[in-house]
Design a protein around this motif. Structure first.
Motif, PDB file in Angstrom:
ATOM      1  N   ALA A   5       0.840  -1.215   0.000  1.00 53.74           N
ATOM      2  CA  ALA A   5       0.000   0.000   0.000  1.00 53.74           C
ATOM      3  C   ALA A   5       0.862   1.248   0.000  1.00 53.74           C
ATOM      4  O   ALA A   5       0.581   2.222  -0.708  1.00 53.74           O
ATOM      5  CB  ALA A   5      -0.931  -0.029   1.207  1.00 53.74           C
ATOM      6  N   LYS A   6       1.918   1.163   0.808  1.00 54.98           N
ATOM      7  CA  LYS A   6       2.803   2.334   0.836  1.00 54.98           C
ATOM      8  C   LYS A   6       3.452   2.553  -0.521  1.00 54.98           C
ATOM      9  O   LYS A   6       3.570   3.691  -0.990  1.00 54.98           O
ATOM     10  CB  LYS A   6       3.863   2.139   1.911  1.00 54.98           C
ATOM     11  N   ARG A   7       3.834   1.438  -1.194  1.00 53.16           N
ATOM     12  CA  ARG A   7       4.429   1.583  -2.526  1.00 53.16           C
ATOM     13  C   ARG A   7       3.423   2.152  -3.514  1.00 53.16           C
ATOM     14  O   ARG A   7       3.736   3.041  -4.319  1.00 53.16           O
ATOM     15  CB  ARG A   7       4.931   0.219  -3.021  1.00 53.16           C
ATOM     16  N   GLU A   8       2.167   1.617  -3.413  1.00 55.06           N
ATOM     17  CA  GLU A   8       1.156   2.114  -4.344  1.00 55.06           C
ATOM     18  C   GLU A   8       0.833   3.589  -4.076  1.00 55.06           C
ATOM     19  O   GLU A   8       0.630   4.375  -5.024  1.00 55.06           O
ATOM     20  CB  GLU A   8      -0.108   1.259  -4.223  1.00 55.06           C
ATOM     21  N   VAL A   9       0.761   3.975  -2.753  1.00 52.79           N
ATOM     22  CA  VAL A   9       0.502   5.396  -2.424  1.00 52.79           C
ATOM     23  C   VAL A   9       1.622   6.290  -2.946  1.00 52.79           C
ATOM     24  O   VAL A   9       1.388   7.353  -3.560  1.00 52.79           O
ATOM     25  CB  VAL A   9       0.308   5.554  -0.907  1.00 52.79           C
ATOM     26  N   ALA A  10       2.844   5.823  -2.698  1.00 51.62           N
ATOM     27  CA  ALA A  10       3.973   6.615  -3.178  1.00 51.62           C
ATOM     28  C   ALA A  10       3.959   6.711  -4.697  1.00 51.62           C
ATOM     29  O   ALA A  10       4.223   7.775  -5.289  1.00 51.62           O
ATOM     30  CB  ALA A  10       5.291   5.983  -2.685  1.00 51.62           C
ATOM     31  N   LEU A  11       3.611   5.552  -5.377  1.00 52.01           N
ATOM     32  CA  LEU A  11       3.565   5.546  -6.840  1.00 52.01           C
ATOM     33  C   LEU A  11       2.451   6.458  -7.339  1.00 52.01           C
ATOM     34  O   LEU A  11       2.628   7.202  -8.322  1.00 52.01           O
ATOM     35  CB  LEU A  11       3.360   4.107  -7.334  1.00 52.01           C
ATOM     36  N   ALA A  12       1.287   6.361  -6.624  1.00 52.55           N
ATOM     37  CA  ALA A  12       0.172   7.226  -7.025  1.00 52.55           C
ATOM     38  C   ALA A  12       0.523   8.693  -6.827  1.00 52.55           C
ATOM     39  O   ALA A  12       0.206   9.547  -7.687  1.00 52.55           O
ATOM     40  CB  ALA A  12      -1.085   6.859  -6.230  1.00 52.55           C
ATOM     41  N   GLU A  13       1.153   8.996  -5.681  1.00 50.61           N
ATOM     42  CA  GLU A  13       1.550  10.401  -5.456  1.00 50.61           C
ATOM     43  C   GLU A  13       2.550  10.855  -6.500  1.00 50.61           C
ATOM     44  O   GLU A  13       2.477  11.992  -7.011  1.00 50.61           O
ATOM     45  CB  GLU A  13       2.158  10.522  -4.050  1.00 50.61           C
ATOM     46  N   ALA A  14       3.470   9.942  -6.847  1.00 46.79           N
ATOM     47  CA  ALA A  14       4.452  10.319  -7.876  1.00 46.79           C
ATOM     48  C   ALA A  14       3.770  10.532  -9.210  1.00 46.79           C
ATOM     49  O   ALA A  14       4.081  11.482  -9.950  1.00 46.79           O
ATOM     50  CB  ALA A  14       5.527   9.219  -7.975  1.00 46.79           C
ATOM     51  N   LYS A  15       2.806   9.597  -9.538  1.00 42.79           N
ATOM     52  CA  LYS A  15       2.087   9.761 -10.804  1.00 42.79           C
ATOM     53  C   LYS A  15       1.266  11.051 -10.795  1.00 42.79           C
ATOM     54  O   LYS A  15       1.188  11.760 -11.800  1.00 42.79           O
ATOM     55  CB  LYS A  15       1.183   8.547 -11.035  1.00 42.79           C
ATOM     56  N   ALA A  16       0.603  11.307  -9.622  1.00 38.27           N
ATOM     57  CA  ALA A  16      -0.203  12.540  -9.542  1.00 38.27           C
ATOM     58  C   ALA A  16       0.680  13.777  -9.677  1.00 38.27           C
ATOM     59  O   ALA A  16       0.329  14.755 -10.373  1.00 38.27           O
ATOM     60  CB  ALA A  16      -0.968  12.572  -8.217  1.00 38.27           C
ATOM     61  N   ALA A  45       3.502  13.916 -11.188  1.00 36.88           N
ATOM     62  CA  ALA A  45       3.956  13.996 -12.580  1.00 36.88           C
ATOM     63  C   ALA A  45       2.848  14.529 -13.473  1.00 36.88           C
ATOM     64  O   ALA A  45       3.077  15.362 -14.362  1.00 36.88           O
ATOM     65  CB  ALA A  45       4.428  12.608 -13.056  1.00 36.88           C
ATOM     66  N   ALA A  46       1.604  13.990 -13.206  1.00 32.15           N
ATOM     67  CA  ALA A  46       0.479  14.470 -14.023  1.00 32.15           C
ATOM     68  C   ALA A  46       0.232  15.954 -13.789  1.00 32.15           C
ATOM     69  O   ALA A  46      -0.086  16.713 -14.715  1.00 32.15           O
ATOM     70  CB  ALA A  46      -0.784  13.645 -13.677  1.00 32.15           C
ATOM     71  N   ARG A  47       0.377  16.346 -12.522  1.00 31.78           N
ATOM     72  CA  ARG A  47       0.168  17.755 -12.212  1.00 31.78           C
ATOM     73  C   ARG A  47       1.206  18.628 -12.916  1.00 31.78           C
ATOM     74  O   ARG A  47       0.889  19.667 -13.510  1.00 31.78           O
ATOM     75  CB  ARG A  47       0.238  17.957 -10.692  1.00 31.78           C
ATOM     76  N   LEU A  48       2.448  18.170 -12.834  1.00 30.92           N
ATOM     77  CA  LEU A  48       3.501  18.925 -13.512  1.00 30.92           C
ATOM     78  C   LEU A  48       3.283  18.951 -15.007  1.00 30.92           C
ATOM     79  O   LEU A  48       3.469  19.997 -15.672  1.00 30.92           O
ATOM     80  CB  LEU A  48       4.874  18.312 -13.171  1.00 30.92           C
ATOM     81  N   VAL A  49       2.862  17.814 -15.577  1.00 27.07           N
ATOM     82  CA  VAL A  49       2.608  17.771 -17.031  1.00 27.07           C
ATOM     83  C   VAL A  49       1.440  18.678 -17.376  1.00 27.07           C
ATOM     84  O   VAL A  49       1.466  19.411 -18.388  1.00 27.07           O
ATOM     85  CB  VAL A  49       2.336  16.307 -17.455  1.00 27.07           C
ATOM     86  N   GLY A  50       0.368  18.584 -16.502  1.00 24.38           N
ATOM     87  CA  GLY A  50      -0.784  19.445 -16.780  1.00 24.38           C
ATOM     88  C   GLY A  50      -0.411  20.914 -16.696  1.00 24.38           C
ATOM     89  O   GLY A  50      -0.865  21.730 -17.520  1.00 24.38           O
ATOM     90  N   GLU A  51       0.385  21.222 -15.668  1.00 23.79           N
ATOM     91  CA  GLU A  51       0.803  22.625 -15.546  1.00 23.79           C
ATOM     92  C   GLU A  51       1.631  23.048 -16.749  1.00 23.79           C
ATOM     93  O   GLU A  51       1.458  24.164 -17.296  1.00 23.79           O
ATOM     94  CB  GLU A  51       1.605  22.799 -14.260  1.00 23.79           C
TER      95      GLU A  51
END
Length: 331
Positions: free
Chosen positions: A256-267, A269-275
């Motif tokens: 779960a911690k890996r998935e949360v960290a991965l999700a936060e990293a993806k989010a 990244a998506a936020r940075l890409v969106g910006e």
């Protein structure tokens, strides 16, 4: 037995060392002694051979006790001729000068004399003795009485016979009386045997009971140990399950911690890409804001043309061109 060898007109006689020979010639004693060997004329000789060795005489007679019971006495008398001269004078021991054999039966005469004397002494004693006493102590008493009586017998002494010993082998009643006397002892022996059998059976039952108790105790102990084993196996299984659960919880938490960290990293990244895309789009829109409508339309057409599929044929009708031309003329 004397050995006589025959020759013409004369004979030769030889006897064993245990035989005493007395030879008479014309009524005069010419040879007297044991183990002799000599020549003689058969027509003028008269000889006697007296045995000097120990001889066994079996004696068997029946007697009646004081309580009128018949018994059989079996004994053996050992005797010896100690005075050959007296024996030859009282009993006919003469031998045949041709064969060396006795002319009469002297040993049977001696046996009869001893048997009658021994039997008389035994009968006198047993006639005053009860059956029970005769069977218990009669052997030694009869033996002593016969020894004393034969030793004091004047006929034997005058005949030159001495009794060396007497052995009483058995004193037995009639078979029916003997079985009756044996019955109490047999019953007692049978009772002892039955008692021993009962005790042996009781001991066997006791041992079987002890064996059964030991088997039962063994089964109980085995059941208790099996219960302990089952409990230990259950505890081991629970411990294994708890360990598995703990391991799964740790793995799930880590996942779960890996998935949360991965999700936060993806989010992130998506936020940075969106910006970045938004900034690029803003910049592009800002560039388009200062352009004229005609330029915008041309760019739109160019963009549309870049994104349209391959067109083989294009048909332009007046209905499509009229609005466009109207807008162009207006601008």
């Amino acid at each position: 037995m004397a050995v006589i060898t025959r020759y013409p007109l004369v004979r030769h006689l030889r006897v064993e060392p245990t035989a005493h020979i007395r030879a008479l010639r014309r009524g005069k004693l010419v040879q007297d002694g044991p183990g002799l060997a000599f020549w003689f004329r058969p027509l003028t000789a008269a000889m006697s051979e007296i045995p000097m060795d120990d001889r066994e005489l079996p004696v068997l007679f029946h007697a009646r006790t004081a309580d009128f019971q018949d018994v059989a006495v079996q004994a053996t008398v050992t005797y010896r001729i100690v005075d050959p001269t007296l024996a030859a004078q009282r009993i006919d021991f003469s031998i045949d000068t041709e064969t060396g054999a006795w002319r009469a039966a002297p040993l049977e005469q001696v046996a009869g004399l001893l048997t009658e004397s021994a039997q008389q002494h035994g009968l006198d004693l047993l006639a005053r003795t009860t059956l029970t006493s005769a069977l218990v102590d009669g052997i030694s008493a009869v033996r002593k009485r016969m020894v004393d009586g034969l030793a004091a017998d004047t006929r034997l002494a005058e005949t030159g016979i001495t009794v060396i010993g007497v052995r009483v082998v058995a004193i037995r009643p009639e078979p029916e009386v003997e079985r009756a006397l044996q019955t109490p002892t047999r019953e007692q022996v049978q009772q002892e045997a039955d008692k021993a059998t009962f005790e042996r059976r009781a001991l066997a039952v006791e041992r079987e009971r002890a064996i059964g108790e030991n088997e039962l105790q063994t089964k109980i102990e085995l059941a208790r140990r099996e219960e302990e084993l089952v409990a230990q196996n259950g505890a081991n299984d629970r411990l294994k399950t708890q360990e598995a659960w703990a391991s799964d919880a740790i793995a799930t938490e880590a996942k779960a911690k890996r998935e949360v960290a991965l999700a936060e990293a993806k989010a992130q990244a998506a936020r940075l890409v969106g910006e970045a895309e938004a900034a690029a789009e803003t910049a592009r829109l800002a560039a388009y804001r200062d352009l004229s409508d005609a330029t915008m339309l041309g760019l739109a057409v160019k963009e549309l043309a870049a994104n349209l599929p391959k067109i083989e044929h294009l048909v332009l009708t007046p209905d499509l061109l009229a609005p466009v031309l109207t807008r162009l003329s207006a601008s």
